[in-house]
Design an enzyme around this catalytic site. Structure first.
Site, PDB file in Angstrom:
ATOM      1  CE  LYS A 105      -3.860  -2.101   2.424  1.00 27.75           C
ATOM      2  NZ  LYS A 105      -4.176  -2.628   3.697  1.00 27.75           N
ATOM      3  CD  GLN A 133      -3.750  -4.368   6.553  1.00 28.43           C
ATOM      4  OE1 GLN A 133      -3.767  -3.602   5.939  1.00 28.43           O
ATOM      5  NE2 GLN A 133      -4.417  -5.739   6.144  1.00 28.43           N
ATOM      6  CG  ASP A 139     -10.331  -0.124   5.049  1.00 30.16           C
ATOM      7  OD1 ASP A 139      -9.788  -0.471   3.908  1.00 30.16           O
ATOM      8  OD2 ASP A 139      -9.495  -0.109   5.866  1.00 30.16           O
TER       9      ASP A 139
HETATM   10  N1  GUN Z   1      -7.622  -6.709   6.121  1.00 30.18           N
HETATM   11  C1  GUN Z   1      -8.305  -7.383   4.852  1.00 30.18           C
HETATM   12  N2  GUN Z   1      -8.715  -6.766   4.107  1.00 30.18           N
HETATM   13  C2  GUN Z   1      -8.626  -5.576   4.629  1.00 30.18           C
HETATM   14  C3  GUN Z   1      -9.146  -4.281   4.119  1.00 30.18           C
HETATM   15  O1  GUN Z   1      -9.680  -4.140   2.996  1.00 30.18           O
HETATM   16  N3  GUN Z   1      -9.004  -3.281   5.038  1.00 30.18           N
HETATM   17  C4  GUN Z   1      -8.168  -3.087   6.098  1.00 30.18           C
HETATM   18  N4  GUN Z   1      -8.124  -2.265   6.673  1.00 30.18           N
HETATM   19  N5  GUN Z   1      -7.729  -4.458   6.638  1.00 30.18           N
HETATM   20  C5  GUN Z   1      -7.889  -5.565   5.971  1.00 30.18           C
END
Ligand code: GUN
Length: 296
Positions: A54, A98, A121
């Site tokens: 990311k 996350q 998100d």
């Molecule tokens: N962990 C697995 N998928 C995601 C996601 O789309 N966003 C976040 N923040 N954590 C994740």
């Protein structure tokens, strides 16, 4: 019949280039640079890989990227304090915590502490509610990526029969809302659905998001249907580690009209949509016009 392969990697590269073009213009015209803060608590190896990826993509798109790595034993109050500081920082347009978080931390509490306008998100209850009522929201990245690929392939989705397998807050439920927003007839199927095969066979659009390797065989797919495979499952086959989806690709590709591969389908679109959401959040926070084609 052999399905058209929907190339998510190529599509994601196009989206990322489009985001980068808008970022450069924002910077030139308004002196604004979108910024994303990613918070990682603990050292889950899969999460580490995602977070690094990311950060790299954010910088490549010309945006600011900050990583906050906290030890696994971080107190909930300290994490909430960090989120408070990021909420108050005008250079931060997007905040991503996350998941999963360590067990002693209440994930819902943490997610709902994020300023909804910075919730890239789209997990904050306020954004969930806005999406569910058809208002302008921040939309979860994975279903947004799926929607972009479906619109690109079909143009209008109106009147299509869409079946999502999986009812998670991250994919299944927001995906259903987006498909409904595009006037599909939507069914959410799950582990307790009776005669799942028959329900899947109704689908013009079949979205698999259950996290079970190759559980959907080709004979559950309606001939000519579009299959979007959100699954990323690590399995061992012929003594080698492989990534496979929730759909049995080989048999489904003989029946479907179009299908996303794993890897190289939905996966790359998720990060591209995170960048798109960060750009969107930045434009909204400055009262600037949002980029077309990068939102729901
Ligand atoms: N962990 C697995 N998928 C995601 C996601 O789309 N966003 C976040 N923040 N954590 C994740």
């Amino acid at each position: 019949m052999t399905a058209t392969i929907i190339d998510g990697k190529e599509f994601a590269a196009r989206v990322r280039a489009e985001v980068a073009r808008h970022v450069a213009r924002l910077n030139a015209d308004h002196g604004v640079t979108p910024g994303l803060s990613v918070v990682l608590v603990g050292a889950d190896p899969a999460s580490e890989v995602y977070v690094r990826s990311k950060g790299r993509s954010t910088v490549e798109a010309g945006m600011n990227s900050w990583e906050h790595r906290l030890p696994a034993e971080t107190a909930e109050a300290d994490l909430l304090a960090l989120i408070g500081r990021l909420n108050a920082d005008p250079a931060v347009h997007g905040i991503l915590v996350q998941l999963p978080l360590p067990g002693h931390i209440d994930s819902d509490l943490v997610i709902n502490a994020i300023d909804p306008a910075k919730d890239v998100d789209g997990f904050h209850i306020s954004n969930v509610g806005l999406l569910g009522t058809g208002q302008k929201a921040m939309v979860p990245c994975t279903p947004l990526g799926c929607l972009m690929m479906l619109r690109d392939h079909h143009g209008s989705l109106a009147g299509m029969e869409a079946v999502g397998v999986g009812r998670s807050n991250i994919v299944g439920k927001p995906m259903a809302q987006l498909l409904l927003g595009d006037s599909c007839t939507v069914t959410i199927a799950h582990s307790r659905t009776r005669d799942l095969a028959a329900v899947c066979r109704r689908a013009d659009i079949l979205v698999a998001a259950v996290g079970r390797a190759e559980m959907i065989p080709g004979d559950w797919v309606k001939p000519g249907a579009t299959v979007i495979d959100v699954g990323i499952n690590r399995i061992e086959r012929d003594g080698r580690q492989r990534l496979v989806g929730d759909v049995d690709f080989a048999s489904a590709a003989r029946v479907a009209g179009a299908i996303t591969p794993v890897p190289g389908g939905v996966g790359p679109m998720t990060i591209a949509c995170l960048l798109a959401n960060t750009l969107t959040a930045c434009c909204r926070s400055h009262g600037l016009e949002e980029p077309e084609g990068l939102t729901a």
